[in-house]
Design an enzyme around this catalytic site. Sequence first.
Site, PDB file in Angstrom:
ATOM      1  N   ARG A   1      -0.451  -8.712  13.752  1.00 43.76           N
ATOM      2  CA  ARG A   1      -1.001  -7.686  12.851  1.00 43.76           C
ATOM      3  C   ARG A   1      -1.731  -8.342  11.696  1.00 43.76           C
ATOM      4  O   ARG A   1      -2.790  -7.885  11.273  1.00 43.76           O
ATOM      5  CB  ARG A   1       0.123  -6.804  12.302  1.00 43.76           C
ATOM      6  CG  ARG A   1       0.456  -5.635  13.188  1.00 43.76           C
ATOM      7  CD  ARG A   1       1.871  -5.159  12.949  1.00 43.76           C
ATOM      8  NE  ARG A   1       2.090  -4.595  11.631  1.00 43.76           N
ATOM      9  CZ  ARG A   1       3.306  -4.448  11.079  1.00 43.76           C
ATOM     10  NH1 ARG A   1       4.381  -4.838  11.719  1.00 43.76           N
ATOM     11  NH2 ARG A   1       3.423  -3.911   9.895  1.00 43.76           N
TER      12      ARG A   1
ATOM     13  N   LYS B   1       0.831  -1.218   0.000  1.00 46.46           N
ATOM     14  CA  LYS B   1       0.000   0.000   0.000  1.00 46.46           C
ATOM     15  C   LYS B   1       0.861   1.262   0.000  1.00 46.46           C
ATOM     16  O   LYS B   1       0.661   2.164  -0.807  1.00 46.46           O
ATOM     17  CB  LYS B   1      -0.910   0.046   1.245  1.00 46.46           C
ATOM     18  CG  LYS B   1      -1.826  -1.132   1.416  1.00 46.46           C
ATOM     19  CD  LYS B   1      -2.637  -0.994   2.683  1.00 46.46           C
ATOM     20  CE  LYS B   1      -1.829  -1.018   3.965  1.00 46.46           C
ATOM     21  NZ  LYS B   1      -1.239  -2.321   4.299  1.00 46.46           N
TER      22      LYS B   1
ATOM     23  N   ARG C   1      11.610  -5.321   4.937  1.00 46.02           N
ATOM     24  CA  ARG C   1      11.350  -3.892   4.711  1.00 46.02           C
ATOM     25  C   ARG C   1      12.300  -3.006   5.518  1.00 46.02           C
ATOM     26  O   ARG C   1      12.635  -3.294   6.661  1.00 46.02           O
ATOM     27  CB  ARG C   1       9.907  -3.549   5.094  1.00 46.02           C
ATOM     28  CG  ARG C   1       9.659  -2.033   5.062  1.00 46.02           C
ATOM     29  CD  ARG C   1       8.224  -1.673   5.181  1.00 46.02           C
ATOM     30  NE  ARG C   1       7.568  -2.346   6.283  1.00 46.02           N
ATOM     31  CZ  ARG C   1       6.257  -2.495   6.363  1.00 46.02           C
ATOM     32  NH1 ARG C   1       5.487  -2.035   5.426  1.00 46.02           N
ATOM     33  NH2 ARG C   1       5.724  -3.111   7.397  1.00 46.02           N
TER      34      ARG C   1
ATOM     35  N   ARG D   1      11.580  -0.754  10.826  1.00 41.00           N
ATOM     36  CA  ARG D   1      10.514  -0.267  11.709  1.00 41.00           C
ATOM     37  C   ARG D   1      10.443  -1.140  12.952  1.00 41.00           C
ATOM     38  O   ARG D   1      10.597  -2.361  12.857  1.00 41.00           O
ATOM     39  CB  ARG D   1       9.179  -0.364  10.962  1.00 41.00           C
ATOM     40  CG  ARG D   1       8.655   0.953  10.479  1.00 41.00           C
ATOM     41  CD  ARG D   1       7.524   0.803   9.500  1.00 41.00           C
ATOM     42  NE  ARG D   1       6.367   0.068   9.987  1.00 41.00           N
ATOM     43  CZ  ARG D   1       5.247  -0.099   9.269  1.00 41.00           C
ATOM     44  NH1 ARG D   1       5.159   0.431   8.062  1.00 41.00           N
ATOM     45  NH2 ARG D   1       4.233  -0.785   9.745  1.00 41.00           N
TER      46      ARG D   1
HETATM   47  P1  AP5 Z   1       4.831  -1.546   1.942  1.00 41.13           P
HETATM   48  O1  AP5 Z   1       4.492  -0.660   0.787  1.00 41.13           O
HETATM   49  O2  AP5 Z   1       5.584  -0.963   3.070  1.00 41.13           O
HETATM   50  O3  AP5 Z   1       3.544  -2.327   2.469  1.00 41.13           O
HETATM   51  P2  AP5 Z   1       2.249  -1.777   3.230  1.00 41.13           P
HETATM   52  O4  AP5 Z   1       1.085  -2.412   2.570  1.00 41.13           O
HETATM   53  O5  AP5 Z   1       2.292  -0.294   3.305  1.00 41.13           O
HETATM   54  O6  AP5 Z   1       2.444  -2.463   4.631  1.00 41.13           O
HETATM   55  P3  AP5 Z   1       2.457  -1.837   6.095  1.00 41.13           P
HETATM   56  O7  AP5 Z   1       3.153  -2.840   6.964  1.00 41.13           O
HETATM   57  O8  AP5 Z   1       2.974  -0.443   6.099  1.00 41.13           O
HETATM   58  O9  AP5 Z   1       1.029  -1.838   6.489  1.00 41.13           O
HETATM   59  P4  AP5 Z   1       0.545  -1.786   7.951  1.00 41.13           P
HETATM   60  O10 AP5 Z   1      -0.877  -1.724   7.704  1.00 41.13           O
HETATM   61  O11 AP5 Z   1       0.984  -2.805   8.886  1.00 41.13           O
HETATM   62  O12 AP5 Z   1       1.319  -0.582   8.578  1.00 41.13           O
HETATM   63  P5  AP5 Z   1       0.836   0.843   8.889  1.00 41.13           P
HETATM   64  O13 AP5 Z   1       2.024   1.698   8.888  1.00 41.13           O
HETATM   65  O14 AP5 Z   1      -0.314   1.207   8.037  1.00 41.13           O
HETATM   66  O15 AP5 Z   1       5.655  -2.785   1.323  1.00 41.13           O
HETATM   67  C1  AP5 Z   1       6.203  -3.774   2.153  1.00 41.13           C
HETATM   68  C2  AP5 Z   1       7.600  -4.181   1.650  1.00 41.13           C
HETATM   69  O16 AP5 Z   1       7.492  -4.837   0.402  1.00 41.13           O
HETATM   70  C3  AP5 Z   1       8.552  -3.014   1.421  1.00 41.13           C
HETATM   71  O17 AP5 Z   1       9.807  -3.393   1.841  1.00 41.13           O
HETATM   72  C4  AP5 Z   1       8.503  -2.760  -0.093  1.00 41.13           C
HETATM   73  O18 AP5 Z   1       9.719  -2.249  -0.578  1.00 41.13           O
HETATM   74  C5  AP5 Z   1       8.213  -4.157  -0.629  1.00 41.13           C
HETATM   75  N1  AP5 Z   1       7.336  -4.159  -1.802  1.00 41.13           N
HETATM   76  C6  AP5 Z   1       6.191  -3.414  -1.972  1.00 41.13           C
HETATM   77  N2  AP5 Z   1       5.613  -3.716  -3.144  1.00 41.13           N
HETATM   78  C7  AP5 Z   1       6.387  -4.686  -3.718  1.00 41.13           C
HETATM   79  C8  AP5 Z   1       6.296  -5.421  -4.936  1.00 41.13           C
HETATM   80  N3  AP5 Z   1       5.275  -5.229  -5.803  1.00 41.13           N
HETATM   81  N4  AP5 Z   1       7.261  -6.355  -5.202  1.00 41.13           N
HETATM   82  C9  AP5 Z   1       8.275  -6.557  -4.325  1.00 41.13           C
HETATM   83  N5  AP5 Z   1       8.411  -5.886  -3.161  1.00 41.13           N
HETATM   84  C10 AP5 Z   1       7.479  -4.967  -2.852  1.00 41.13           C
HETATM   85  O19 AP5 Z   1       0.279   0.672  10.389  1.00 41.13           O
HETATM   86  C11 AP5 Z   1       1.129   0.445  11.480  1.00 41.13           C
HETATM   87  C12 AP5 Z   1       0.309   0.395  12.765  1.00 41.13           C
HETATM   88  O20 AP5 Z   1      -0.367   1.659  12.969  1.00 41.13           O
HETATM   89  C13 AP5 Z   1      -0.825  -0.635  12.793  1.00 41.13           C
HETATM   90  O21 AP5 Z   1      -0.370  -1.897  13.181  1.00 41.13           O
HETATM   91  C14 AP5 Z   1      -1.784   0.005  13.814  1.00 41.13           C
HETATM   92  O22 AP5 Z   1      -1.338  -0.213  15.142  1.00 41.13           O
HETATM   93  C15 AP5 Z   1      -1.668   1.482  13.502  1.00 41.13           C
HETATM   94  N6  AP5 Z   1      -2.686   1.923  12.515  1.00 41.13           N
HETATM   95  C16 AP5 Z   1      -2.457   2.297  11.231  1.00 41.13           C
HETATM   96  N7  AP5 Z   1      -3.610   2.634  10.622  1.00 41.13           N
HETATM   97  C17 AP5 Z   1      -4.594   2.474  11.528  1.00 41.13           C
HETATM   98  C18 AP5 Z   1      -6.015   2.643  11.491  1.00 41.13           C
HETATM   99  N8  AP5 Z   1      -6.654   3.039  10.392  1.00 41.13           N
HETATM  100  N9  AP5 Z   1      -6.719   2.357  12.621  1.00 41.13           N
HETATM  101  C19 AP5 Z   1      -6.102   1.962  13.747  1.00 41.13           C
HETATM  102  N10 AP5 Z   1      -4.767   1.767  13.849  1.00 41.13           N
HETATM  103  C20 AP5 Z   1      -4.016   2.018  12.751  1.00 41.13           C
HETATM  104 MG    MG Z   2       2.609   1.138   4.857  1.00 41.21          MG
END
Ligand code: AP5
Ligand code: MG
Length: 280
Positions: free
Chosen positions: A177, A18, A132, A165
């Site tokens: 998660r 994402k 990552r 992270r």
């Molecule tokens: P990346 O793009 O980083 O993946 P992502 O989908 O963004 O995954 P996240 O782990 O960031 O999602 P998340 O939901 O856990 O974290 P968030 O920060 O939102 O890609 C991943 C890896 O793959 C990277 O290394 C990239 O280079 C590689 N990659 C990407 N695409 C690729 C491809 N096509 N081919 C090969 N490699 C690829 O949330 C963190 C925390 O915040 C949550 O756990 C929660 O506690 C809180 N939080 C966030 N949002 C909310 C909400 N709405 N409500 C309540 N709590 C929330």
């Molecule tokens: Mg993300």
Amino acid sequence: MAKKRTYLILFGAQGSGKGTQARLLQEKLSVPQVATGDLFRMHLSQGTELGKLAKSYMDRGELVPDSVTVAMVQDRLLQPDAAKGVILDGFPRNLAQAEALDQMLAKWGAGVAAAVYLLLARDELMKRITGRRTCKQCQAVYHVMFNPPQVEGVCDRCGGEVIQRADDADEAAVARRLDIYFEQTTPVIEYYRGKRLLKEIDGSLGIEQVQAVTLVAIRPKPARKAARKPRVAKKPAKKSSAKRVSAKKAPARKAVKKTVKKAVVKKSTAKRTTKKSPRK
Ligand code: AP5
Ligand code: MG
Ligand code: ZN
């Protein structure tokens, strides 16, 4: 003077891409990425009360309470740079947040344009999360194997330090998660499917391919109007030139259709994935 706004949602489990896609799409769509995880991490680095509260949930891999998250998102969407819309990354994550977003947008005479769902198998998700690396300063996302920075440990964009992270380092928290995601976010997928806004994309493709397929999937389709034209115009001279034009364009259109067909996941597969999630 109501302006047209674009609110695009990016869904997908942790590691599905994402953040990576949102960052690329913001340039193409000319609207900023709003990532709730990044916003929480920003608050944390600034030492705000909200940041400290969020950290206690993020470290456990749990969702930050809805009241806090929704208020933070609303505040962000009211910033001047979000006036034309945003790409939402990681929000909404449960039904309560999806409904809150709808109410928020309805007040502004707007709505969700599309909800893009990046699908990826669990073992692939684990590989992506554990490899990552993220820029401490600008939150740019890298991967030790799939997308490394040019100089190890240094961000290509801003020169900041590239680190792992905190919530990615703990495998138990990562697994938690993913469990929470499938439990709480799957109903949101169905919510947008019901509204016919869901675009399912194969997230296992390369970064550039996922982007190209997503752009095609969210593009409005004006094709029908153009197809009707030749039936109305019967003049022979025009008919032959029209034929020449469409013959030239046909291979390109076919190629795009082929890629999209492969990458946009069939409904039956998606339904199978969602059935796996436990019900409350
Ligand atoms: P990346 O793009 O980083 O993946 P992502 O989908 O963004 O995954 P996240 O782990 O960031 O999602 P998340 O939901 O856990 O974290 P968030 O920060 O939102 O890609 C991943 C890896 O793959 C990277 O290394 C990239 O280079 C590689 N990659 C990407 N695409 C690729 C491809 N096509 N081919 C090969 N490699 C690829 O949330 C963190 C925390 O915040 C949550 O756990 C929660 O506690 C809180 N939080 C966030 N949002 C909310 C909400 N709405 N409500 C309540 N709590 C929330
Ligand atoms: Mg993300
Ligand atoms: Zn950076």
